[in-house]
Structures are given as C-alpha cells and as structure tokens.
Write an enzyme that holds these catalytic residues in place. Structure first.
Site, PDB file in Angstrom:
ATOM      1  N   ASN A   7      90.824  83.515  49.337  1.00 36.24           N
ATOM      2  CA  ASN A   7      90.807  82.216  50.049  1.00 36.24           C
ATOM      3  C   ASN A   7      92.309  81.697  51.271  1.00 36.24           C
ATOM      4  O   ASN A   7      92.626  80.906  50.115  1.00 36.24           O
ATOM      5  CB  ASN A   7      89.740  81.405  49.986  1.00 36.24           C
ATOM      6  CG  ASN A   7      89.305  80.483  50.975  1.00 36.24           C
ATOM      7  OD1 ASN A   7      89.781  80.723  52.718  1.00 36.24           O
ATOM      8  ND2 ASN A   7      88.329  79.439  50.781  1.00 36.24           N
ATOM      9  N   ARG A  88      88.559  85.925  52.229  1.00 34.59           N
ATOM     10  CA  ARG A  88      87.428  86.006  52.762  1.00 34.59           C
ATOM     11  C   ARG A  88      88.398  85.518  54.346  1.00 34.59           C
ATOM     12  O   ARG A  88      89.259  85.187  54.134  1.00 34.59           O
ATOM     13  CB  ARG A  88      87.386  84.490  52.487  1.00 34.59           C
ATOM     14  CG  ARG A  88      86.535  83.263  52.593  1.00 34.59           C
ATOM     15  CD  ARG A  88      86.663  81.582  53.045  1.00 34.59           C
ATOM     16  NE  ARG A  88      86.070  81.026  53.714  1.00 34.59           N
ATOM     17  CZ  ARG A  88      85.890  80.031  54.820  1.00 34.59           C
ATOM     18  NH1 ARG A  88      86.730  79.309  54.456  1.00 34.59           N
ATOM     19  NH2 ARG A  88      84.842  79.403  55.357  1.00 34.59           N
ATOM     20  N   HIS A 177      79.653  80.193  56.276  1.00 28.44           N
ATOM     21  CA  HIS A 177      79.156  80.278  54.849  1.00 28.44           C
ATOM     22  C   HIS A 177      77.601  81.574  54.226  1.00 28.44           C
ATOM     23  O   HIS A 177      77.424  81.611  53.145  1.00 28.44           O
ATOM     24  CB  HIS A 177      77.923  78.802  54.718  1.00 28.44           C
ATOM     25  CG  HIS A 177      78.571  77.855  54.693  1.00 28.44           C
ATOM     26  ND1 HIS A 177      78.160  76.630  54.888  1.00 28.44           N
ATOM     27  CD2 HIS A 177      79.881  77.517  54.177  1.00 28.44           C
ATOM     28  CE1 HIS A 177      79.421  75.534  55.341  1.00 28.44           C
ATOM     29  NE2 HIS A 177      80.610  75.738  55.214  1.00 28.44           N
ATOM     30  N   ARG A 236      81.374  66.466  60.139  1.00 24.46           N
ATOM     31  CA  ARG A 236      81.324  66.944  61.867  1.00 24.46           C
ATOM     32  C   ARG A 236      79.780  66.521  62.021  1.00 24.46           C
ATOM     33  O   ARG A 236      79.044  66.046  61.581  1.00 24.46           O
ATOM     34  CB  ARG A 236      81.631  68.227  62.128  1.00 24.46           C
ATOM     35  CG  ARG A 236      82.435  69.427  61.077  1.00 24.46           C
ATOM     36  CD  ARG A 236      82.234  70.521  61.060  1.00 24.46           C
ATOM     37  NE  ARG A 236      83.161  71.058  60.215  1.00 24.46           N
ATOM     38  CZ  ARG A 236      83.150  72.226  59.162  1.00 24.46           C
ATOM     39  NH1 ARG A 236      81.784  73.166  59.960  1.00 24.46           N
ATOM     40  NH2 ARG A 236      84.149  72.658  58.039  1.00 24.46           N
ATOM     41  N   GLU A 379      81.423  81.357  45.613  1.00 24.80           N
ATOM     42  CA  GLU A 379      81.620  82.115  46.744  1.00 24.80           C
ATOM     43  C   GLU A 379      83.016  83.502  46.860  1.00 24.80           C
ATOM     44  O   GLU A 379      82.922  83.786  47.160  1.00 24.80           O
ATOM     45  CB  GLU A 379      81.977  81.259  47.950  1.00 24.80           C
ATOM     46  CG  GLU A 379      81.284  80.862  48.538  1.00 24.80           C
ATOM     47  CD  GLU A 379      81.544  79.140  49.784  1.00 24.80           C
ATOM     48  OE1 GLU A 379      81.698  79.127  48.924  1.00 24.80           O
ATOM     49  OE2 GLU A 379      81.527  79.643  50.940  1.00 24.80           O
TER      50      GLU A 379
END
Ligand code: ADP
Length: 393
Positions: A7, A88, A177, A236, A379
C-alpha cells in the site's frame, strides 16, 4: 508461495509478506515520511519489531532498502522466492471491475483515473514502478478499492445531476473500501455456510462506508464519486447539502479547494467535537461529561444506523449485519450506539458478547431478527489472495 502486499501512499509505503495459500503472515512493516528529513521504517518479523531512522528520499529507495532487509534479516534467502506483488490502487474507475495483472497498457489506463484520486493513485503507481524494477520476475497485480462496487446498476450509481456530467466527465458513484467489504463478506459467508447471502457490511475506521451486498454483488455503497461521501467519518463530513460549499466560500472568502479541504480534514468527529478525529479520545471526553463529544458520537451512530435501515430496505431484508475496521472491531460503545438506533429492524444487542475487541464474534441478542457480527478485516490478505489467484490462473 510468497506474495507481498503493498500500500503505497504519497509519503509512506506499507508492506505485508504472506505465505500462501496457508495465509501465514511472514513479515510486515512501514516506511514513513518518505522524502522528508526524518524518514524511518519499521519491520516486524518473528515477533520482533525493529525501527531504523535513515534517509528514504523516494519510493524506489524505500523498495531497495526493503529488498536488502528481506535478505539481511533472513526473511527470504533469495528475492526470487517472492513470486507476486499485489498493489492497492485506490481508483480504477468503472473500467476495472476486478483485480488485474499490471503491464504497460494497464498502468497507462490506471493513470487516466489519477484526476479522480489525485492524492492516492499517482502514489500507488510510484509503488508499482519501484517494484517492477526491484522484482522484475514477479507478477505485479493491481487491486482496486473501487472494483468490488462496480456491480452497482445505474439506478444506484447515478447522481440526479445533468446527465452530461456523467457522460462527459464520469461524475457518478464509484465507492471505495471495496477490498475490505469483499473480504468481510467472504468471511461471513464462509462462516455461515450460506450459498446466497444478503449482507450489510459496515467498514467504520478513520474513513467509513456501508455496503449492501446481495449474493456477492454490491447493490449500493455509501461512498460516492470520492471518499468524502456517505457516513460521517473521523475528519470527513459525509453527505451534506452541496449548497453549503458556495455559501461558506463567500462567507469565509476562501476558495472551493480550501473549503473542500475543511470538509475532508476538519469535519466529522473532529469538526463536531472540536477535540479529535479518534473515537478513543471522543469516548474519553464523553466519560468526562463533554457534550460536544457525545453529540459527535450520536451523529456518527445515527448516520450508520440510517444507512443500515436504508440498505435493509434495498436488500428486501438482510441476512446479516457486519461491523469491521478500527471502530467496528474495537469500539463497543459505538457498536452499541448504532444498534440502539435500529430497533425498528428488530435488531437487539447481547451486551456481554459485545464487550470485546477485535474478535470474530456474533454480538446480537438471541431474539435479534438480523444477526450482527464483528468480522476483523484484512485488506492486505485480500490483496495477496487476488495476486495469488491471478498468478495461478
Ligand atoms: P483507517 O481508516 O485509517 O484504516 P482504522 O480502520 O485503523 O483506520 O481505524 C482507526 C480508528 O479506529 C481510530 O481513529 C479510532 O477512532 C478507532 N479505534 C481503534 N481502536 C479503538 C478502540 N479501542 N476504541 C475505540 N475506537 C478505536
């Protein structure tokens, strides 16, 4: 077979090395502050974590250092043992509906989506370039945050805006996601042993999104054109009235870019509480009687609960609700706050079962109409598994 999952962010690079198909984590670590004066990296191997502060000027150098450490620390005896690298990649547009082998043509196509995710995609591609040089014999695979969601139909991905915004500029819901939603969906499906499963998966961490999944296909997900949409998050805002943007730009005499930055970085739990984006700090403040912290938690829980109710309707009744990621796995208070708001669905909580962190566990009451599970996400493993599967194709 050894597969490394990557990532790459603008100033960081995280890796996890797996042995597959056994799903064993061999080593993991992070390079941080790449390009800055105080760059450093950590590597976890054999239960020990080492940290080194060295100059890491760019991603290529981070990968070179990593390759040398893998040999020096006897994590691998030859770099050829690493047969696959899974990357990713945040945005694959509507084109990449699944993980893909990265070659020159594919990389060029991915770069056309850079303008949709300017902070993420170019950085992800820096990681790809560095690993193509360092491990030229390994298969390189791109795993997109967006691809699992590309089963949505127009009814669910189109915004009610002028149609040409979609046709000319690609303005639509993409969702993010996806790797996590796919992983926890597969986990709960295997656990329940059901052929067909309708699930509502709630990935609530720093970022957050809820997905409605029917028989492996995403019907809708709460993030949108960008990861700013949907739920309230750590910093956010999630869904708000679009007119606020022009209004606040005029009032504060700031640009749209500056206002959008406030919606991304100064809103959510941080914005409402004025304390922190981290729910642990929010929970501490609530314990001390801070009203705005309580308000922040209440708004957060309310948004998740309402998405669950909406998606239960879309699925015509879900078979299971799943919580995952930082808050979903660790915050019993937030889980309780959410579940207390979906009584109308007949969902109840087993308070004792909910009193835990990070376990794969059913937390709903025996009388609950829909079972609720906590399923830890992974992930990195999902990325490695997709890479393994494409290598063996
Ligand atoms: P990211 O979206 O960056 O991957 P994570 O999924 O790791 O984030 O989630 C991070 C968030 O999880 C933290 O900001 C914090 O709010 C929450 N969290 C982690 N541990 C706990 C805990 N023990 N109690 C409450 N919240 C927690």
């Amino acid at each position: 077979m050894k597969i490394i999952s990557i990532n790459a962010g603008s100033s960081s690079l995280k890796f996890t090395l797996f042995e597959l198909p056994e799903k064993v984590t061999i080593a993991s670590g992070t390079f941080e502050k790449i390009g800055l004066d105080d760059s450093f990296y950590t590597i976890k191997f054999n239960g020990e974590k080492s940290k080194k502060e060295v100059s890491v000027p760019n991603h290529t150098e981070a990968v070179n250092i990593l390759m040398k450490e893998l040999i020096d620390m006897h994590i691998v005896s030859s770099l050829d043992e690493i047969e696959g690298v899974g990357h990713r990649i945040v945005h694959g547009g509507s084109e990449f509906t699944d993980s893909v082998v990265l070659n020159d043509d594919v990389i060029k196509k991915i770069a056309t989506y850079n303008e949709y995710a300017p902070l993420h995609n170019p950085a992800n591609l820096l990681g790809v370039e560095a690993f193509r040089k360092a491990l030229p014999n390994a298969i390189q695979v791109g795993v997109f945050d967006t691809s699992f969601h590309q089963t949505m139909t127009k009814e669910h991905y189109l915004y009610p805006v002028p149609y040409e915004w979609y046709e000319k500029y690609g303005v639509r819901r993409y969702g993010f996601h996806g790797t996590s939603h796919k992983y926890v969906y597969n986990e709960i499906k295997n656990h329940l042993g059901k052929e067909k499963l309708k699930a509502i998966t709630c990935h609530i961490g720093n970022g957050g999104s809820v997905s409605a999944i029917d028989n492996g296909k995403v019907i809708e997900t709460s993030m949108g054109f960008t990861p700013l949409a949907g739920l309230m998050m750590g910093t956010r805002c999630g869904d708000i009235d679009a007119s606020i943007l022009e209004f606040i730009c005029n009032k504060k005499n700031i640009t749209i870019g500056e206002a959008t930055n406030e919606l991304n970085k100064k809103s959510g739990l941080l914005g409402v509480s004025g304390i922190s984006s981290d729910s642990r700090d929010i929970e501490d403040a609530i314990a001390k009687g801070d009203e705005r912290a309580k308000l922040a938690q209440d708004i957060y829980a309310d948004k998740v609960a309402n998405y669950i109710a909406m998606y239960n309707n879309m699925l015509d009744g879900a078979d299971v609700i799943v919580f995952t990621a930082g808050l979903g796995e660790n915050s019993k208070d937030m889980r309780q706050a959410i579940i207390s708001r979906i009584h109308s669905l007949g969902v109840t909580l087993d308070v004792q079962a909910n009193d835990m962190r990070g376990e794969f566990k059913c937390i709903s009451g025996k009388d609950s109409k829909i079972p609720v599970y906590v399923v830890p996400t992974n992930e990195e493993l999902m990325i490695a598994l997709d890479t393994f599967n494409l290598k063996n194709k």
